[in-house]
Design a protein around this motif. Structure first.
Motif, PDB file in Angstrom:
ATOM      1  N   GLN A  73       0.860  -1.181   0.000  1.00  0.00           N
ATOM      2  CA  GLN A  73       0.000   0.000   0.000  1.00  0.00           C
ATOM      3  C   GLN A  73       0.900   1.236   0.000  1.00  0.00           C
ATOM      4  OE1 GLN A  73      -3.402  -0.041   2.692  1.00  0.00           O
ATOM      5  NE2 GLN A  73      -3.129  -2.243   3.051  1.00  0.00           N
ATOM      6  N   PHE A  74       0.644   2.134  -0.943  1.00  0.00           N
ATOM      7  CA  PHE A  74       1.511   3.282  -1.156  1.00  0.00           C
ATOM      8  C   PHE A  74       0.697   4.569  -1.211  1.00  0.00           C
ATOM      9  CE2 PHE A  74       3.572  -0.440  -2.866  1.00  0.00           C
ATOM     10  CZ  PHE A  74       4.875  -0.315  -2.424  1.00  0.00           C
ATOM     11  N   ASP A  75       1.390   5.663  -0.914  1.00  0.00           N
ATOM     12  CA  ASP A  75       0.756   6.972  -1.091  1.00  0.00           C
ATOM     13  C   ASP A  75       0.665   7.325  -2.574  1.00  0.00           C
ATOM     14  OD1 ASP A  75       0.488   7.531   1.683  1.00  0.00           O
ATOM     15  OD2 ASP A  75       2.608   8.119   1.757  1.00  0.00           O
ATOM     16  N   VAL A  76       1.762   7.052  -3.293  1.00  0.00           N
ATOM     17  CA  VAL A  76       1.848   7.450  -4.694  1.00  0.00           C
ATOM     18  C   VAL A  76       2.458   6.316  -5.510  1.00  0.00           C
ATOM     19  CG1 VAL A  76       2.776   9.117  -6.340  1.00  0.00           C
ATOM     20  CG2 VAL A  76       2.167   9.880  -4.035  1.00  0.00           C
ATOM     21  N   LEU A  77       1.810   5.997  -6.631  1.00  0.00           N
ATOM     22  CA  LEU A  77       2.397   5.097  -7.628  1.00  0.00           C
ATOM     23  C   LEU A  77       2.756   5.951  -8.846  1.00  0.00           C
ATOM     24  CD1 LEU A  77       3.112   2.402  -9.008  1.00  0.00           C
ATOM     25  CD2 LEU A  77       0.702   2.262  -9.732  1.00  0.00           C
ATOM     26  N   ILE A  78       4.022   5.938  -9.214  1.00  0.00           N
ATOM     27  CA  ILE A  78       4.501   6.659 -10.394  1.00  0.00           C
ATOM     28  C   ILE A  78       4.702   5.644 -11.504  1.00  0.00           C
ATOM     29  CG2 ILE A  78       6.344   8.108 -11.333  1.00  0.00           C
ATOM     30  CD1 ILE A  78       6.969   8.809  -8.308  1.00  0.00           C
TER      31      ILE A  78
END
Length: 553
Positions: free
Chosen positions: A14-19
């Motif tokens: 689980q991540f804040d941001v996926l680039i």
């Protein structure tokens, strides 16, 4: 091993941001956001900086040619970005002089171009050496390889260049993000998106094994460069911005002149083109051809255009031919345009702005980065941080910057330590610099790891390939720290070896077997054969998945 570790962290993470995208825009996004406390993941379907960001002119410049189009504000912003990069990366980015020749009968007299160079210098706040106007006689003395017989003179001005190339600079930003906790996976493709209350559930496919993974992310940043539009379509996102594409080809040939300046000319179609240093070689470019497909390849007409213009402007012992081409750099530039606007269909596509635009989806946590230039990368990183905060993701206000080289005192300590070991006597021929200085420029603080290794294994100071200064110890460092997945990653992007030595020469070098063995151990033979055949090390499952999806992302 680094990649395997990251893939495990991605699976179910689980991540804040996926680039999505490992070019310069994705790299600065990862570096900036991870430095400010965001939990960041980045996936790239090939290697880091494997497309546009590995095929630019490797210049950091304010875009003097845009003055003729009246884009004064863009030039001012690019000059400010160039100055900040020069200040922040004093070893990796250097000021370099440009010598722009002006032919007799050109559409503007030399004095007018000189006046434009002064405006350019003023917009850059005088942070570089002042311009100069040279007559034909002075030009002959300054650059003996320039054919001055039909010239009225030349204008000399300054910009900057990336000593080790654009792909290396992009990778260094990604490596910075890795050290700050970002999870980076190359050869990993986003294949499906589902929107949920928490943000996005994203399906990923490993391009090497075909394995499928899932992750969750509160926000997605589409930084896929020329493939931004395709990714938005895959995720069913509509945008006001879209891309037009321009292809650019560079030819790498034996060194022309002393390699200490950029020779600039006006091509037969009136545009600037350059003869630039690239390691121990010269790089001629670039073309500017409208294309419809971001996966386009170079044409014979483009190659001939560059050779013809170089031969027209240079005074060489023998004209350049295709036999002189050591390697090529070919990329597709994404140019941001507003959908449905006149510029989106204009035939005057060469004058389209090179600005970047970051568009936020009005309904969902999704940001798309359109256009842009490497010179403008720091602004992209800062703007993305602001937009991420506007999406409700809290970022820390760190006391340290997210970019730049280590402080000069650390460099001085490293150089002193090398001097104690007698390493200052080792010389890099093609850039005319001591070996420790090259190590520091390329690896920063990690150069200490290489120093420690050569103290323990002094035999690893030996060059590993003929015709280049790369040492065996550097290959061992790359195996452990440079996120190398294929032999091409190392030979073309972590280093400039394939471009300066040529692939044919590398394949015949006895040191290639040792290099591959250090990097890949028991997989060295498979890597060598894949590199020899120009193939990617994808499994049947991975290749089938890419083909069936109809997507390149």
């Amino acid at each position: 091993m680094q990649r395997d570790s990251c893939l495990k962290q991605l699976d179910g993470g689980q991540f804040d941001v996926l680039i999505i995208g490992g070019g310069i825009n994705g790299a600065v996004a990862a570096a900036a956001l991870s430095a400010r406390g965001a939990k960041v993941a980045l996936v790239e379907r090939h290697d880091i900086a494997s497309a546009t960001s590995a095929n630019s002119s490797s210049l950091v410049w304010g875009g003097i040619k845009y003055l003729e189009q009246g884009e004064v504000q863009l030039v001012r912003e690019l000059c400010r970005s160039r100055n900040q990069l020069l200040k922040s990366f004093p070893n990796r980015i250097r000021e370099i002089r440009f010598l722009a020749s002006v032919a007799k009968g050109f559409r503007k007299p030399a004095w007018m171009i000189w006046a434009g160079a002064w405006l350019y210098w003023f917009l850059g706040r005088g942070q570089t050496r002042i311009p100069a106007l040279l007559g034909a006689g002075s030009l002959r003395q300054r650059a003996t390889t320039v054919d001055s017989r039909e010239l009225q003179g030349a204008v000399e001005y300054s910009d900057a260049w990336l000593v080790d190339g654009d792909a290396r600079f992009t990778f260094d930003l990604v490596k910075t993000a890795l050290k700050r906790g970002a999870v980076i996976a190359s050869y990993t493709r986003a294949t499906h998106f589902e929107q949920h209350d928490f943000g996005w559930q994203v399906q990923l496919q490993d391009q090497l094994s075909g394995e499928i993974r899932q992750l969750r992310s509160r926000l997605v940043i589409n930084a896929a460069g020329p493939w931004v539009d395709q990714l938005n379509q895959l995720a069913r996102r509509s945008t006001q911005q879209q891309h037009r594409f321009s292809s650019g080809l560079h030819l790498i040939v034996p060194r022309i002149g002393d390699g200490k300046q950029v020779l600039a000319f006006f091509a037969s179609d009136g545009r600037l083109f350059f003869v630039m240093p690239l390691g121990c070689r010269s790089c001629i470019g670039t073309t500017d051809t409208v294309v419809s497909d971001p996966a386009s390849s170079a044409s014979d007409d483009e190659r001939q255009f560059l050779l013809d213009n170089a031969n027209r402007c240079l005074q060489l012992p023998q004209p350049l031919t295709r036999d002189d081409i050591i390697a090529e750099r070919f990329g597709v530039r994404p140019l941001a345009v507003t959908a449905g606007s006149a510029e989106a269909s204009s035939a005057d596509w060469q004058n389209l702005s090179r600005r970047h635009v970051i568009e936020a989806d009005p309904e969902l946590p999704w940001l798309s980065v359109f256009g842009g230039k490497l010179t403008d990368c720091l602004n992209v990183g800062e703007e993305l941080c602001e937009l991420v905060e506007q999406q409700g993701i809290a970022l820390s206000r760190s006391t340290f910057g997210w970019y730049g080289e280590p402080v000069i005192e650390r460099r001085d300590d490293f150089i002193a330590a090398c001097r104690t070991q007698g390493l200052n006597h080792y010389w890099c021929e093609h850039l005319q610099e001591p070996l420790p200085e090259r190590w520091w420029r390329r690896y920063g603080d990690d150069a200490l790891l290489i120093l420690a290794r050569v103290i323990e294994h002094p035999e690893e100071l030996a060059p590993i390939l003929d015709g280049d200064d790369l040492r065996v110890a550097e290959v061992w460092y790359a195996a452990e720290h440079e996120y190398v997945t294929t032999l091409e990653d190392f030979l073309r992007r972590r280093t400039l070896l394939e471009q300066t030595l040529g692939k044919a020469a590398i394949l015949q070098d006895a040191g290639l077997t040792e290099l591959a063995s250090i990097l890949f151990g028991s997989q060295a033979n498979a890597q060598l054969e894949a590199y020899r055949q120009g193939q990617k090390l994808t499994t049947a499952a991975g290749a089938a998945g890419q083909e069936s999806s109809g997507s390149l992302l």
